[in-house]
Design a protein around this motif. Structure first.
Motif: not given
Lengths: 246, 515
Positions: B68, B71, B75, B219-220, B222-223, B225-226
């Motif tokens: 997170w 993420t 963003v 967290p998603p 597909w990100s 960041a993940t």
């Protein structure tokens, strides 16, 4: 007898170790257009900014139409108009709004200032764009707006720093006419320019600056020193064209 | 052409612009502050990750938290990088020269990457790197290689995608409009991040058994960041896959940016040259007084600069909501809470309205020295415009707070007088900070003061706000006596007067040389 529009005595300004203006003295008489020539970095812009109060000189005295810039700054500033090399404009105001604001700064009567603004806008072919915000103006339109702002209060002294930058030939012609009219009305004009042919045709007298000092000063015939075949360019190259600051 | 030399020169230019920040040696302040922010975040992350470890929370909980953090950084950086690219690229004065030079579009893009490197890399190094290092330190797992790839990916992905997005937008709309829109989007992202931080973090920290932190959703998947978090936190094949995904995504984003530059850069030049400009309604007339002329001008400058306006409104909302965010953790009587909320609004009035009032004038502030007005009159009238705006905002805030907290009209009036007194000192200090640290060449509305200036402004506001907050609580939960209602505005004016005089001196002495 009216005081001369501009008297500068022993003006000096340093930026760190650089002596931008070094003991410069000059005057502009009423009804006279004086050309201010010099290579890049010779000190023209710094001199004009010192004279207009934008920069505080380290030494020297500036008197604008009889008012000392140091002792009576507000009176002196009310008696001069400046067209800087990069105009100071509010991007989100229209030209008309900007001129109305400038009129208030110079405490001009509302009706007279509006008439004068409309006249200048019309002469400079800006009327059609006068209600659009300045952010959308071309370089030439910005320059015209700055010229209108400088002439709005009909000051005894007009200072112009490279005023023909970005102007198309018709606008340049109008500006030259405005400067001649201003001089005919008894005002003085000090105009810095790189365009030697403009200086040759427009100016009554020329001051050539080199490294912050006056290298030569006089009317064109005086500068030619009896050799009529010499152009201003020849004189400039001999006296001031060799470079700016050491 | 010596492309390597040009690249190095642009990199040096970027570093120099950050270091000087408009004035010699001012750049030291952003570096110090960036280090400070990174240190504070590092402490927060270390404490949090260690607390999770001590509470025997599964390692997935820490990994999710790391995800997170990445993420949020991703963003914010994505929007910020697009804005930086548009500001430094399409609206920069040297773009025309660069496009006319014998350089391929991808080389021009590389030059802009080099020039903006300190700005695009800064947030990665202050937010993402502390999170990664602290995770490794507190929970184990990961290594220097995985940290390097994860951080590089977190830098490259938003930069590549942001650049590609910026280039596409620049084909669709004039550069000035794109910059404004991205500035607004960046503000919205900032608001979202701020809200999450303000409302979420204190509640997570307040839960003694760390139940909230344990229950944090993943967290998603597909990100990127993940993937970056997995590259550090997972083990075995999953870590290797995540590491590869990070590398590929970073490289892919940069390739996408280069391909976009090759296809779209040429068209950007013509778009960049197109200026916006809009028609003004009504006929401009000279105001009957100088004060009237200033107020008209101020109204036009504020109301027509909608990114600035939106940024201001969002910040006002955030500051005024701040006391509400901590209310469940530290309950307050209604009168004290109302005063706290209005003091919080005054911090924004000082930091976001007054501190930007003089930089908003850009180089046109030169008229303060050129016109026969004088710096003191100029500053007084600017302060009047800012003050009127402040009174309106405070009045609205007091009314809303009064209705929300069911306060009596007298209590609302008391809170309003208290807020007005605090606003006087906050706004005067804001004007002074803006006069000293304002950047007349700002492109991003949030950067009118530069990083150092914004930090000084925020610190000044918080310091003087703390005094007003202490006073707010010293007055107690009951009604305030009439003596205080007279003394408080006098106190505000006593602080504001010398500060405004100092601001006038700064404006009068400011030199407008061409150097």
């Amino acid at each position: 007898m009216a005081a001369p529009p501009l008297v500068v005595e022993a003006l000096s300004k340093r930026f760190g170790s650089v002596h931008a203006v070094a003991g410069l003295s000059l005057d502009v008489r009423g009804g006279e257009i004086v050309g201010f020539l010099g290579a890049n970095g010779a000190g023209k812009t710094t001199t004009l900014r010192c004279v207009s109060g934008l920069v505080t000189p380290d030494a020297g005295e500036v008197t604008v139409a009889g008012a000392s810039l140091a002792r009576e700054p507000l009176t002196a500033k009310a008696r001069l108009g400046l067209v800087p090399d990069r105009p100071f404009l509010y991007e989100r105001l229209s030209a008309r709004e900007f001129l109305a604001f400038v009129a208030a700064l110079y405490d001009l009567p509302a009706d007279a200032s509006e008439r004068r603004a409309e006249e200048l806008l019309a002469r400079l072919a800006l009327t059609e764009h006068a209600d659009r915000t300045i952010e959308g103006y071309s370089l030439g339109m910005r320059q015209k707006t700055a010229v209108a702002a400088a002439l709005l209060h009909s000051p005894p002294l007009l200072l112009l720093d490279e005023p023909l930058n970005g102007l198309d030939p018709p606008a340049a012609r109008v500006l030259k006419d405005l400067l001649r009219e201003h001089a005919r009305g008894g005002g003085g004009v000090l105009v810095s320019t790189h365009l030697l042919d403009v200086a040759e045709r427009l100016c009554d007298r020329v001051v050539i600056l080199r490294a912050g000092r006056i290298a030569a000063e006089g009317t064109l015939p005086e500068l030619r020193a009896g050799r009529s075949e010499r152009t201003l360019e020849d004189v400039f190259m001999e006296l001031g064209g060799g470079g700016g600051l050491p | 052409m010596n492309v390597r030399g040009v690249l190095l020169a642009h990199g040096r230019m970027g570093l120099r612009s950050v270091w000087h920040a408009g004035r010699p040696r001012r750049g030291l302040m952003p570096l110090v502050l960036a280090t400070l922010v990174a240190s504070v975040l590092a402490m927060t992350f270390t404490v949090t990750f260690r607390a999770l470890g001590a509470a025997s929370a599964p390692s997935e909980a820490s990994a999710r938290l790391l995800g997170w953090a990445f993420t949020l950084a991703l963003v914010l950086l994505g929007l910020g990088d697009a804005l930086v690219v548009v500001s430094a690229g399409a609206t920069a004065p040297d773009l025309e020269r660069l496009l006319a030079a014998p350089l391929r579009p991808r080389q021009v893009l590389s030059l802009k990457f080099a020039e903006t490197l300190p700005r695009t890399l800064g947030p990665v190094l202050t937010i993402a790197l502390p999170a990664a290092v602290c995770y490794t330190w507190a929970r184990g797992g990961g290594n220097a290689w995985s940290i390097a790839v994860a951080i590089a990916a977190l830098w490259a992905i938003p930069l590549g995608l942001g650049s590609a997005l910026a280039l596409v937008l620049l084909r669709l709309a004039p550069a000035a409009r794109v910059r404004e829109s991205l500035a607004v989007l960046a503000t919205v992202a900032f608001v979202a991040g701020w809200l999450a931080n303000t409302f979420w973090v204190p509640r997570l920290a307040a839960s003694t058994d760390l139940a909230s932190l344990r229950a944090i959703p993943p967290p998603p998947p597909w990100s990127p960041a993940t993937w970056a978090a997995d590259a550090m936190a997972a083990s075995g094949a999953r870590a290797a896959e995540a590491l590869a995904a990070c590398g590929l995504a970073g490289a892919g984003a940069l390739v996408l940016a280069i391909a976009s530059a090759e296809r779209l850069m040429a068209g950007v030049q013509s778009r960049a040259a197109v200026a916006a400009g809009s028609r003004v309604r009504g006929r401009a007339r000279r105001a009957p007084t100088l004060t009237g002329a200033f107020l008209r001008r101020d109204l036009a400058l504020f109301s027509r600069d909608w990114p600035v306006l939106l940024d201001l409104l969002s910040r006002l909302a955030l500051w005024s909501a701040l006391p509400l965010a901590i209310l469940p953790l530290a309950p307050l009587p209604a009168r004290e809470l109302a005063r706290d909320m209005l003091v919080a609004v005054t911090l924004s009035l000082g930091n976001d309205v007054a501190a930007r009032a003089l930089p908003l004038e850009r180089a046109s502030l030169a008229w303060a020295r050129l016109a026969p007005v004088g710096g003191a009159r100029w500053v007084r009238r600017r302060a009047l415009g800012v003050g009127l705006l402040g009174v309106v905002i405070l009045g609205a805030a007091a009314s809303i707070v009064g209705v929300a907290l069911h306060l009596s009209p007298r209590a609302v009036a008391e809170a309003f007088v208290f807020g007005l007194s605090a606003a006087a000192s906050a706004m005067a200090l804001g004007l002074l900070v803006g006069a000293v640290l304002g950047d007349p060449d700002w492109r991003d509305p949030r950067a009118m003061l530069g990083l150092g200036g914004r930090s000084v402004s925020a610190a000044t506001m918080l310091a003087q706000g703390a005094v007003w907050l202490a006073l707010a609580h010293a007055l107690g939960p009951g009604p305030v006596g009439i003596g205080w209602l007279v003394a408080l505005p006098c106190l505000g004016a006593l602080v504001a007067w010398p500060v405004l005089a100092a601001t006038a001196r700064v404006v009068e002495r400011r030199e407008f040389s061409a150097r």
